[in-house]
Design an enzyme around this catalytic site. Structure first.
Site, PDB file in Angstrom:
ATOM      1  CB  SER A  46      -1.137   0.050   1.252  1.00  0.00           C
ATOM      2  OG  SER A  46      -1.606   1.220   1.432  1.00  0.00           O
ATOM      3  CE  LYS A  47      -0.699   5.154  -4.403  1.00  0.00           C
ATOM      4  NZ  LYS A  47      -0.947   6.251  -5.495  1.00  0.00           N
ATOM      5  NE  ARG A  48      -4.111   2.059   3.854  1.00  0.00           N
ATOM      6  CZ  ARG A  48      -5.025   1.960   3.001  1.00  0.00           C
ATOM      7  NH1 ARG A  48      -5.759   2.935   2.763  1.00  0.00           N
ATOM      8  NH2 ARG A  48      -5.603   0.787   2.845  1.00  0.00           N
TER       9      ARG A  48
END
Length: 109
Positions: A46-48
């Protein structure tokens, strides 16, 4: 819509969706569930969470190199060698797609 391609994390919702199609008297699409890419510690990328986004990968790799790496992880290309989308499509079958989620080795990207 005749085909739905999505992550294996959505597999469990498919029976409910098929049941809705049946209740509505509609023809359901063909569902294909692809492996989800996981980090070495087993969590979903996940980019987050600080994992690389497609924009970063595109700035580091040619399209062919990125396709080769991802196709290798998915089990549809025998090596991580670069390959064009057209060349990959010529030999693609759903039977080749890996059935389990895939852990991405840190050195691959």
């Amino acid at each position: 819509m005749t085909e739905v391609v999505r992550g294996s994390d959505l597999l469990s919702s498919t029976p409910r969706q098929l049941y809705l199609y049946e209740l509505l008297g509609l023809t359901p699409p063909q569902f294909y569930h692809l492996p989800v890419l996981l980090s070495p510690d087993g969590r979903r990328l996940s980019k987050r969470d600080g994992d690389l986004g497609l924009d970063v990968l595109q700035s580091r790799y040619t399209p062919e190199a990125l396709i080769g790496k991802l196709a290798f992880l998915a089990g549809i290309h025998p090596t991580v060698a670069p390959i064009s989308a057209l060349d990959l499509a010529q030999t693609f079958t759903w039977d080749k797609v890996a059935k389990a989620d895939l852990i991405v080795p840190p050195a691959l990207f």
